[in-house]
Design an enzyme around this catalytic site. Structure first.
Site, PDB file in Angstrom:
ATOM      1  N   HIS A   1       0.837  -1.208   0.000  1.00 30.51           N
ATOM      2  CA  HIS A   1       0.000   0.000   0.000  1.00 30.51           C
ATOM      3  C   HIS A   1       0.871   1.256   0.000  1.00 30.51           C
ATOM      4  CE1 HIS A   1      -3.987  -1.772   0.817  1.00 30.51           C
ATOM      5  NE2 HIS A   1      -3.273  -2.747   1.362  1.00 30.51           N
TER       6      HIS A   1
ATOM      7  N   GLU B   1      -7.494   0.471  -5.883  1.00 28.11           N
ATOM      8  CA  GLU B   1      -6.946  -0.848  -5.565  1.00 28.11           C
ATOM      9  C   GLU B   1      -6.173  -1.460  -6.737  1.00 28.11           C
ATOM     10  OE1 GLU B   1      -8.850  -3.959  -3.574  1.00 28.11           O
ATOM     11  OE2 GLU B   1     -10.275  -2.673  -2.505  1.00 28.11           O
TER      12      GLU B   1
HETATM   13  N1  LIG Z   1      -6.495  -5.116  -4.327  1.00 24.57           N
HETATM   14  C1  LIG Z   1      -5.765  -5.706  -3.190  1.00 24.57           C
HETATM   15  C2  LIG Z   1      -6.478  -6.978  -2.660  1.00 24.57           C
HETATM   16  C3  LIG Z   1      -7.842  -6.681  -2.017  1.00 24.57           C
HETATM   17  C4  LIG Z   1      -7.740  -5.742  -0.853  1.00 24.57           C
HETATM   18  C5  LIG Z   1      -9.039  -5.070  -0.392  1.00 24.57           C
HETATM   19  N2  LIG Z   1     -10.230  -5.371  -1.115  1.00 24.57           N
HETATM   20  C6  LIG Z   1      -9.233  -5.220   1.119  1.00 24.57           C
HETATM   21  O1  LIG Z   1     -10.368  -5.193   1.591  1.00 24.57           O
HETATM   22  O2  LIG Z   1      -8.190  -5.299   1.829  1.00 24.57           O
HETATM   23  C7  LIG Z   1      -4.339  -6.076  -3.671  1.00 24.57           C
HETATM   24  O3  LIG Z   1      -4.142  -6.250  -4.879  1.00 24.57           O
HETATM   25  O4  LIG Z   1      -3.455  -6.180  -2.802  1.00 24.57           O
END
Ligand SMILES: N[C@H](CCC[C@H](N)C(=O)O)C(=O)O
Length: 279
Positions: free
Chosen positions: A163, A212
């Site tokens: 992140h 995301e």
């Molecule tokens: N798009 C994120 C995975 C889903 C995370 C998100 N939907 C949550 O609730 O943490 C990734 O590629 O690391």
């Protein structure tokens, strides 16, 4: 040969999921099949697809695999973990209220509370560039990140998945679709990255929007909420208990701000409908 695939549609504050039960039979979908299922016009539609499997480890209740709408398999999903807990309990796959679940980024603990909210121990945040992964010479609170000729000061945190967190004056005006897309694909993130835009309301409240990885902007991101609160605390801007305001509601994030402490996330999970689709 065509097969009928039963599924359950769920969401965590508008971050929506297709949940597949693979407890009785092994299951594999190709990235093309996942992209079809996730497609909101010709498929079912979802941000992520979750697969429920038996655990491969003693003392662990289940395994849980996570696939983004673009077909990529990822390490962690906070909103998905809450929906997972509700799914296995409501389907009678467990009678426990405290579950240990194996994910690509390690074992997480899920607590189904009497009020229906679920608290997830999301594990410890990670900051070393190699753990993210992120190309940087050293570990820092903020990193200068050049994007299209402009330099942004960003925090970088892993919750098992990567992140970036930027602090903005007002999430309403934040360039989520443009800057979010550019940072998601930034060359300093070899596995791409999720991009959070955080507005500090006060020491115990933030507003958040997330672009995301593998999806685009979602209505909520659980790991993104954890990463934002961790980044805000490390910058001295947030307390150890924070309400994260999202489009369809709130998440409660707690972190004791020591490197050995886990992040705890609490919030709702909703089942929308059941169905079957021909593959
Ligand atoms: N798009 C994120 C995975 C889903 C995370 C998100 N939907 C949550 O609730 O943490 C990734 O590629 O690391």
């Amino acid at each position: 040969m065509r097969t009928l695939l039963p599924f359950t549609k769920m969401h965590g504050l508008g971050n929506d999921f297709i949940v597949i039960n693979a407890m009785k039979q092994a299951f594999s979908l190709t990235p093309i099949q996942i992209r079809y299922l996730a497609n909101r016009h010709i498929g079912i539609g979802c941000d992520q697809l979750l697969v429920v499997e038996p655990s491969t480890q003693a003392m662990v209740d289940f395994r849980y695999r996570i696939f983004n709408a673009d077909g990529s398999e990822v390490q962690q999903c906070g909103n998905g973990a809450r929906c997972f807990a509700k799914y296995v309990y409501d389907k009678g796959l467990t009678t426990k209220h405290i579950l240990h679940v194996e994910t690509m980024s390690g074992i997480i603990q899920l607590h189904i509370r009497p009020d229906g909210n679920i608290t997830v121990n999301m594990g410890k945040p990670r900051f070393l560039p190699a753990e993210i992964p992120f190309l940087a010479e050293e570990t820092a609170l903020f990193y200068p990140l050049e994007v299209e000729g402009r330099t942004y000061q960003v925090s970088v945190v892993s919750m098992g998945n990567p992140h970036v967190v930027l602090i903005v004056d007002n999430v309403r005006d934040a360039p989520v679709q443009t800057l979010g897309a550019e940072i998601e694909q930034h060359p300093r993130f070899p596995e791409r990255v999720n991009v959070g835009f955080m507005q500090i309301v006060d020491k115990h409240q933030i507003r958040l929007r997330v672009f995301e990885r593998g999806v685009g902007e979602t209505f909520a991101c659980g790991t993104g909420a954890c990463a934002a609160v961790v980044a805000g605390q490390r910058a001295g801007l947030l307390g150890s208990s924070v309400i994260v305001h999202l489009h369809y509601g709130q998440l409660h994030i707690e972190w004791a701000a020591t490197d050995s402490a886990s992040v705890n996330m609490s919030g709702p999970a909703t089942c929308v409908f059941e169905g079957t689709i021909e593959l």
